[in-house]
Design a protein around this motif. Structure first.
Motif, PDB file in Angstrom:
ATOM      1  N   VAL A 203       0.843  -1.202   0.000  1.00 47.90           N
ATOM      2  CA  VAL A 203       0.000   0.000   0.000  1.00 47.90           C
ATOM      3  C   VAL A 203       0.880   1.254   0.000  1.00 47.90           C
ATOM      4  O   VAL A 203       0.604   2.233  -0.718  1.00 47.90           O
ATOM      5  CB  VAL A 203      -0.952  -0.008   1.212  1.00 47.90           C
ATOM      6  CG1 VAL A 203      -1.669   1.329   1.347  1.00 47.90           C
ATOM      7  CG2 VAL A 203      -1.973  -1.140   1.069  1.00 47.90           C
ATOM      8  N   GLU A 204       1.962   1.246   0.778  1.00 48.98           N
ATOM      9  CA  GLU A 204       2.827   2.428   0.830  1.00 48.98           C
ATOM     10  C   GLU A 204       3.541   2.663  -0.498  1.00 48.98           C
ATOM     11  O   GLU A 204       3.725   3.807  -0.929  1.00 48.98           O
ATOM     12  CB  GLU A 204       3.828   2.306   1.978  1.00 48.98           C
ATOM     13  CG  GLU A 204       3.153   2.393   3.338  1.00 48.98           C
ATOM     14  CD  GLU A 204       4.076   2.867   4.447  1.00 48.98           C
ATOM     15  OE1 GLU A 204       5.154   3.416   4.135  1.00 48.98           O
ATOM     16  OE2 GLU A 204       3.713   2.695   5.622  1.00 48.98           O
ATOM     17  N   GLY A 205       3.945   1.578  -1.174  1.00 46.57           N
ATOM     18  CA  GLY A 205       4.545   1.743  -2.495  1.00 46.57           C
ATOM     19  C   GLY A 205       3.580   2.392  -3.466  1.00 46.57           C
ATOM     20  O   GLY A 205       3.958   3.237  -4.286  1.00 46.57           O
ATOM     21  N   HIS A 206       2.312   2.005  -3.360  1.00 47.71           N
ATOM     22  CA  HIS A 206       1.268   2.543  -4.236  1.00 47.71           C
ATOM     23  C   HIS A 206       1.020   4.018  -3.946  1.00 47.71           C
ATOM     24  O   HIS A 206       1.029   4.857  -4.855  1.00 47.71           O
ATOM     25  CB  HIS A 206      -0.004   1.729  -4.031  1.00 47.71           C
ATOM     26  CG  HIS A 206      -1.093   2.022  -4.997  1.00 47.71           C
ATOM     27  ND1 HIS A 206      -2.111   2.896  -4.715  1.00 47.71           N
ATOM     28  CD2 HIS A 206      -1.338   1.558  -6.248  1.00 47.71           C
ATOM     29  CE1 HIS A 206      -2.941   2.953  -5.743  1.00 47.71           C
ATOM     30  NE2 HIS A 206      -2.496   2.149  -6.694  1.00 47.71           N
ATOM     31  N   ILE A 207       0.821   4.353  -2.668  1.00 46.13           N
ATOM     32  CA  ILE A 207       0.467   5.741  -2.359  1.00 46.13           C
ATOM     33  C   ILE A 207       1.674   6.674  -2.510  1.00 46.13           C
ATOM     34  O   ILE A 207       1.507   7.852  -2.837  1.00 46.13           O
ATOM     35  CB  ILE A 207      -0.167   5.875  -0.956  1.00 46.13           C
ATOM     36  CG1 ILE A 207       0.787   5.468   0.154  1.00 46.13           C
ATOM     37  CG2 ILE A 207      -1.441   5.063  -0.880  1.00 46.13           C
ATOM     38  CD1 ILE A 207       0.215   5.642   1.551  1.00 46.13           C
ATOM     39  N   ASP A 208       2.911   6.156  -2.309  1.00 51.42           N
ATOM     40  CA  ASP A 208       4.088   6.980  -2.570  1.00 51.42           C
ATOM     41  C   ASP A 208       4.161   7.344  -4.049  1.00 51.42           C
ATOM     42  O   ASP A 208       4.505   8.480  -4.412  1.00 51.42           O
ATOM     43  CB  ASP A 208       5.362   6.256  -2.149  1.00 51.42           C
ATOM     44  CG  ASP A 208       5.590   6.286  -0.637  1.00 51.42           C
ATOM     45  OD1 ASP A 208       4.795   6.950   0.070  1.00 51.42           O
ATOM     46  OD2 ASP A 208       6.546   5.647  -0.171  1.00 51.42           O
ATOM     47  N   ALA A 209       3.844   6.364  -4.909  1.00 55.45           N
ATOM     48  CA  ALA A 209       3.854   6.637  -6.345  1.00 55.45           C
ATOM     49  C   ALA A 209       2.777   7.658  -6.717  1.00 55.45           C
ATOM     50  O   ALA A 209       3.012   8.555  -7.530  1.00 55.45           O
ATOM     51  CB  ALA A 209       3.646   5.336  -7.124  1.00 55.45           C
ATOM     52  N   LEU A 210       1.602   7.535  -6.118  1.00 56.83           N
ATOM     53  CA  LEU A 210       0.532   8.496  -6.399  1.00 56.83           C
ATOM     54  C   LEU A 210       0.917   9.892  -5.931  1.00 56.83           C
ATOM     55  O   LEU A 210       0.635  10.892  -6.610  1.00 56.83           O
ATOM     56  CB  LEU A 210      -0.764   8.053  -5.717  1.00 56.83           C
ATOM     57  CG  LEU A 210      -1.379   6.735  -6.193  1.00 56.83           C
ATOM     58  CD1 LEU A 210      -2.700   6.484  -5.469  1.00 56.83           C
ATOM     59  CD2 LEU A 210      -1.606   6.733  -7.698  1.00 56.83           C
ATOM     60  N   ALA A 211       1.567   9.964  -4.785  1.00 57.26           N
ATOM     61  CA  ALA A 211       1.961  11.268  -4.255  1.00 57.26           C
ATOM     62  C   ALA A 211       2.949  11.965  -5.187  1.00 57.26           C
ATOM     63  O   ALA A 211       2.942  13.197  -5.307  1.00 57.26           O
ATOM     64  CB  ALA A 211       2.568  11.102  -2.863  1.00 57.26           C
ATOM     65  N   GLU A 212       3.806  11.185  -5.863  1.00 56.66           N
ATOM     66  CA  GLU A 212       4.787  11.767  -6.782  1.00 56.66           C
ATOM     67  C   GLU A 212       4.117  12.522  -7.926  1.00 56.66           C
ATOM     68  O   GLU A 212       4.683  13.476  -8.465  1.00 56.66           O
ATOM     69  CB  GLU A 212       5.685  10.670  -7.349  1.00 56.66           C
ATOM     70  CG  GLU A 212       6.655  10.075  -6.351  1.00 56.66           C
ATOM     71  CD  GLU A 212       7.418   8.898  -6.938  1.00 56.66           C
ATOM     72  OE1 GLU A 212       7.519   8.828  -8.189  1.00 56.66           O
ATOM     73  OE2 GLU A 212       7.896   8.055  -6.171  1.00 56.66           O
ATOM     74  N   ILE A 213       2.936  12.081  -8.341  1.00 59.51           N
ATOM     75  CA  ILE A 213       2.244  12.762  -9.447  1.00 59.51           C
ATOM     76  C   ILE A 213       1.030  13.540  -8.923  1.00 59.51           C
ATOM     77  O   ILE A 213       0.096  13.825  -9.661  1.00 59.51           O
ATOM     78  CB  ILE A 213       1.833  11.764 -10.547  1.00 59.51           C
ATOM     79  CG1 ILE A 213       1.005  10.608  -9.974  1.00 59.51           C
ATOM     80  CG2 ILE A 213       3.064  11.221 -11.267  1.00 59.51           C
ATOM     81  CD1 ILE A 213       0.412   9.701 -11.039  1.00 59.51           C
ATOM     82  N   ARG A 214       1.083  13.807  -7.594  1.00 55.97           N
ATOM     83  CA  ARG A 214       0.111  14.701  -6.962  1.00 55.97           C
ATOM     84  C   ARG A 214      -1.327  14.189  -7.042  1.00 55.97           C
ATOM     85  O   ARG A 214      -2.265  14.977  -7.201  1.00 55.97           O
ATOM     86  CB  ARG A 214       0.228  16.115  -7.565  1.00 55.97           C
ATOM     87  CG  ARG A 214       1.586  16.744  -7.296  1.00 55.97           C
ATOM     88  CD  ARG A 214       1.817  17.981  -8.112  1.00 55.97           C
ATOM     89  NE  ARG A 214       1.833  17.695  -9.559  1.00 55.97           N
ATOM     90  CZ  ARG A 214       2.862  17.157 -10.202  1.00 55.97           C
ATOM     91  NH1 ARG A 214       3.964  16.828  -9.549  1.00 55.97           N
ATOM     92  NH2 ARG A 214       2.800  16.949 -11.504  1.00 55.97           N
ATOM     93  N   VAL A 215      -1.509  12.894  -6.953  1.00 58.36           N
ATOM     94  CA  VAL A 215      -2.842  12.312  -6.781  1.00 58.36           C
ATOM     95  C   VAL A 215      -3.073  12.179  -5.286  1.00 58.36           C
ATOM     96  O   VAL A 215      -2.351  11.446  -4.599  1.00 58.36           O
ATOM     97  CB  VAL A 215      -2.957  10.940  -7.476  1.00 58.36           C
ATOM     98  CG1 VAL A 215      -4.288  10.272  -7.119  1.00 58.36           C
ATOM     99  CG2 VAL A 215      -2.837  11.102  -8.987  1.00 58.36           C
ATOM    100  N   GLY A 216      -4.051  12.906  -4.766  1.00 55.45           N
ATOM    101  CA  GLY A 216      -4.243  12.946  -3.320  1.00 55.45           C
ATOM    102  C   GLY A 216      -5.450  12.209  -2.800  1.00 55.45           C
ATOM    103  O   GLY A 216      -5.707  12.202  -1.601  1.00 55.45           O
TER     104      GLY A 216
END
Length: 372
Positions: A203-216
């Motif tokens: 889950v953290e790998g997924h949300i870290d990737a989303l955070a990189e492209i500013r998906v909140g």
């Protein structure tokens, strides 16, 4: 592709197998130590004199287990984190918002992996502390009890030793009690802890990737056979940071066509604290793109309930219980008796799964050793 705890389940199973193998080895060593010279009139004296040998053997197993799992856990966490990140790439790579993510070649977030590994080490440290003490203590108790049994009950020394061994094996090595007061055998507790931490890594790998492209924002799936802890979060939108609790925000549409009101049920941190993504959770988490993402369809499971899944887990525990008793058998008669109970519960499992089409039998969850 949404991220789910199930994405890392095979990794947790591989690490859990190390604990199951160790538990089976410890039970077999204990049975062999008690069975040696059991017909000798000096049996109790010989057993007490050999405690040092048993302790050394148990410590060797515990040390090997700790060494093996340390490396295996880190490899599992790195792989789980990468799988979570790749899930985000697969989910968004075809969209404009995801092309930047596809182009990046990032190594796993080392601090996140280190933090999760340290958390697991803290959770499992009590197991290693208790292993040697638990095995040596039961050895002493069995020797003391069996020595006086013949005079009191007419049972043979072998029968008395086997009865006490059966009780210990049924309970499992350590009899560990967690902070919620639930009792676990060593292998079950360790696998639960590993499943939990590898799921968190994905889950953290997924949300870290989303955070990189500013998906909140993310959205929770509607999974079949959900438990009461997860049910309130099904199909709900969660924020990756910021405000907790239900609230409405106005967000730009992902297609660039104005803005849209989005009802947010709370934060991901809040949902996880309330029980979402617990071990064995069936839910997944996907990116929520305002104006594009739709709520997931409801998954009905006629004829099967959450309680039916818990009955399956209960049967699995009984199968493992009798396999541990079988591993601790001191003679063929005790081994056959335990084997009969194993087959009884395996038949119950087959009947239960056959009666509920939504259930799938997972044979790995019925094993006490990867070699069996």
């Amino acid at each position: 592709m949404p991220v789910s705890p199930a994405m890392a389940e095979d990794l947790a199973r591989e690490v859990g197998a190390l604990y199951r193998d160790a538990e089976a080895a410890l039970l077999e060593r204990l049975a062999a130590a008690l069975e040696a010279d059991i017909e000798s009139p000096r049996w109790a004296e010989l057993k007490l004199a050999s405690i040092g040998n048993l302790r050394a053997a148990v410590e060797a197993v515990a040390e090997a287990l700790q060494a093996d799992t340390s490396g295996a856990v880190r490899r599992a966490l790195v792989e789980a984190y990468n799988r979570g990140r790749q899930a985000a790439v697969a989910e968004l790579g075809a969209l404009d918002i995801g092309r930047e993510l596809v182009a990046r070649d990032r190594v796993p977030n080392a601090p996140a992996v280190d933090r999760l590994a340290a958390s697991l080490a803290d959770d499992t440290r009590p197991l290693y502390v208790r292993i040697t003490r638990a095995v040596v203590d039961i050895y002493r108790r069995i020797v003391g009890r069996a020595s006086g049994t013949q005079l009191l009950t007419g049972m043979t020394r072998r029968q008395a030793s086997q009865r006490a061994l059966d009780q210990f094996a049924a309970q499992g090595i350590t009899g560990f009690t967690d902070s919620a007061g639930r009792r676990w055998d060593m292998a079950s507790y360790a696998e639960m802890a590993v499943r939990s931490v590898t799921a968190r890594a994905a889950v953290e790998g997924h949300i870290d990737a989303l955070a990189e492209i500013r998906v909140g924002l993310v959205i929770v799936s509607d999974a079949p056979l959900e438990c009461p802890l997860c049910r309130p979060w099904e199909g709900e939108i969660l924020s990756l940071g910021g405000t907790s609790g239900p609230h409405t925000v106005r967000e730009p549409r992902a297609d660039g066509r104005g803005t849209v009101a989005v009802h947010v049920a709370g934060s991901l941190v809040e949902a996880r604290a309330a029980g979402l993504f617990h071990p064995n959770c069936r839910h997944s988490l996907g990116a929520y793109l305002p104006g594009i993402t739709t709520r997931p369809p409801h998954h009905a499971t006629p004829g099967t309930s959450y309680e039916d899944t818990q009955r399956q887990r209960q049967i699995e525990r009984n199968i493992r219980r009798w396999k541990r008793v079988q591993a601790a058998a001191m003679d063929d008669a005790a081994r056959r008796r335990a084997g009969a109970f194993v087959r009884k519960w395996q038949a119950a499992q087959s009947a239960h799964v056959d009666a509920h089409s939504a259930l799938r039998r997972k044979s790995a969850r019925e094993q006490i050793s990867s070699a069996r």
